[in-house]
Write a protein that holds these residues in place. Structure first.
Motif, PDB file in Angstrom:
ATOM      1  N   ILE A 116      45.115  47.649  33.867  1.00 36.39           N
ATOM      2  CA  ILE A 116      45.302  48.198  35.211  1.00 36.39           C
ATOM      3  C   ILE A 116      44.240  49.240  35.551  1.00 36.39           C
ATOM      4  O   ILE A 116      43.529  49.103  36.541  1.00 36.39           O
ATOM      5  N   SER A 117      44.127  50.285  34.737  1.00 33.04           N
ATOM      6  CA  SER A 117      43.230  51.395  35.082  1.00 33.04           C
ATOM      7  C   SER A 117      41.754  51.049  34.970  1.00 33.04           C
ATOM      8  O   SER A 117      40.940  51.548  35.744  1.00 33.04           O
ATOM      9  N   LEU A 118      41.407  50.220  33.986  1.00 39.18           N
ATOM     10  CA  LEU A 118      39.991  49.958  33.749  1.00 39.18           C
ATOM     11  C   LEU A 118      39.510  48.597  34.242  1.00 39.18           C
ATOM     12  O   LEU A 118      38.313  48.338  34.219  1.00 39.18           O
ATOM     13  N   PHE A 119      40.424  47.719  34.684  1.00 39.83           N
ATOM     14  CA  PHE A 119      39.962  46.449  35.229  1.00 39.83           C
ATOM     15  C   PHE A 119      40.467  46.207  36.653  1.00 39.83           C
ATOM     16  O   PHE A 119      39.684  46.103  37.590  1.00 39.83           O
ATOM     17  N   LEU A 120      41.787  46.108  36.821  1.00 37.82           N
ATOM     18  CA  LEU A 120      42.312  45.717  38.131  1.00 37.82           C
ATOM     19  C   LEU A 120      42.097  46.766  39.213  1.00 37.82           C
ATOM     20  O   LEU A 120      41.650  46.435  40.318  1.00 37.82           O
ATOM     21  N   THR A 121      42.399  48.030  38.936  1.00 37.46           N
ATOM     22  CA  THR A 121      42.235  49.059  39.966  1.00 37.46           C
ATOM     23  C   THR A 121      40.785  49.176  40.435  1.00 37.46           C
ATOM     24  O   THR A 121      40.541  49.193  41.641  1.00 37.46           O
ATOM     25  N   PRO A 122      39.791  49.235  39.532  1.00 38.05           N
ATOM     26  CA  PRO A 122      38.408  49.254  40.034  1.00 38.05           C
ATOM     27  C   PRO A 122      38.050  47.987  40.833  1.00 38.05           C
ATOM     28  O   PRO A 122      37.299  48.059  41.800  1.00 38.05           O
ATOM     29  N   LEU A 123      38.622  46.854  40.427  1.00 38.90           N
ATOM     30  CA  LEU A 123      38.376  45.621  41.174  1.00 38.90           C
ATOM     31  C   LEU A 123      38.935  45.732  42.593  1.00 38.90           C
ATOM     32  O   LEU A 123      38.258  45.419  43.567  1.00 38.90           O
ATOM     33  N   TRP A 124      40.180  46.211  42.718  1.00 37.00           N
ATOM     34  CA  TRP A 124      40.787  46.362  44.048  1.00 37.00           C
ATOM     35  C   TRP A 124      40.021  47.377  44.889  1.00 37.00           C
ATOM     36  O   TRP A 124      39.823  47.176  46.088  1.00 37.00           O
ATOM     37  N   LEU A 125      39.618  48.488  44.275  1.00 32.63           N
ATOM     38  CA  LEU A 125      38.867  49.506  45.022  1.00 32.63           C
ATOM     39  C   LEU A 125      37.508  48.979  45.480  1.00 32.63           C
ATOM     40  O   LEU A 125      37.066  49.284  46.594  1.00 32.63           O
ATOM     41  N   SER A 126      36.862  48.188  44.627  1.00 31.24           N
ATOM     42  CA  SER A 126      35.566  47.632  45.031  1.00 31.24           C
ATOM     43  C   SER A 126      35.739  46.636  46.174  1.00 31.24           C
ATOM     44  O   SER A 126      34.899  46.557  47.063  1.00 31.24           O
ATOM     45  N   ILE A 127      36.841  45.907  46.185  1.00 30.77           N
ATOM     46  CA  ILE A 127      37.123  44.974  47.288  1.00 30.77           C
ATOM     47  C   ILE A 127      37.466  45.750  48.562  1.00 30.77           C
ATOM     48  O   ILE A 127      36.935  45.461  49.638  1.00 30.77           O
TER      49      ILE A 127
END
Length: 176
Positions: free
Chosen positions: A115-126
């Motif tokens: 969550i913190s190191l993969f999905l959240t940065p992915l969502w924020l970049s989108i």
């Protein structure tokens, strides 16, 4: 899923959902790209008491209500998915299991990586059209993740050991 929820379970879930909303929206430190909060404590307790499915669903309900009532940005389904995954992981590691340092650390580590190191940065970049590998996004996130790894592990161990889980589990057990 053919499980029935009793009144005690529903009431407890509602209180823990309210705690998640309060801890996420009022008792957290937040910037556009980073948030430090303690919503993981009621999520872990949901996992301990109700298992992966109900902890995941309760986390989704908390995310949707919290975003609808107090959201600082628009609703984004990715963060709701994060909430579901966190609840499911806590349920998988803690439901009907002894709270050990090893289990707790592995659960928190998986939550941190997924969550913190993969999905959240992915969502924020989108959401904000920031490159996924932007160093400004990663340095504070990595520092926060390392610090929170130990804080979360210690907090979950503390609450997992201090709660009378056997008594609560039998009282709030989801009946078949």
């Amino acid at each position: 899923m053919n499980k029935k929820i009793n009144t005690y379970s529903l009431t407890t879930m509602g209180l823990l959902i309210a705690m998640i909303i309060i801890l996420t929206n009022y008792l957290s430190v937040e910037t556009q790209f980073l948030r430090v909060s303690f919503e993981f404590i009621p999520q872990a307790i949901l996992g301990m008491l109700f298992g992966p499915f109900w902890a995941g669903i309760s986390s989704v309900v908390a995310d949707i209500i919290g975003t609808t009532l107090f959201g600082k940005a628009g609703f984004f389904i990715g963060f709701t998915l994060n909430a579901f995954i966190a609840g499911v992981l806590y349920g998988l590691f803690f439901y009907k299991k002894e709270i050990t340092f090893k289990n707790t650390f592995i659960c928190v580590l998986l939550n941190t990586i997924i969550i913190s190191l993969f999905l959240t940065p992915l969502w924020l970049s989108i959401m904000y059209k920031v490159p996924f590998f932007n160093i400004g996004l990663w340095i504070p996130r990595i520092i926060k993740s390392v610090a929170m790894l130990f804080i979360q592990t210690g907090s979950i161990m503390f609450f997992g050991k201090s709660l009378p889980l056997k008594t609560l589990t039998s009282r709030y057990m989801v009946k078949k």
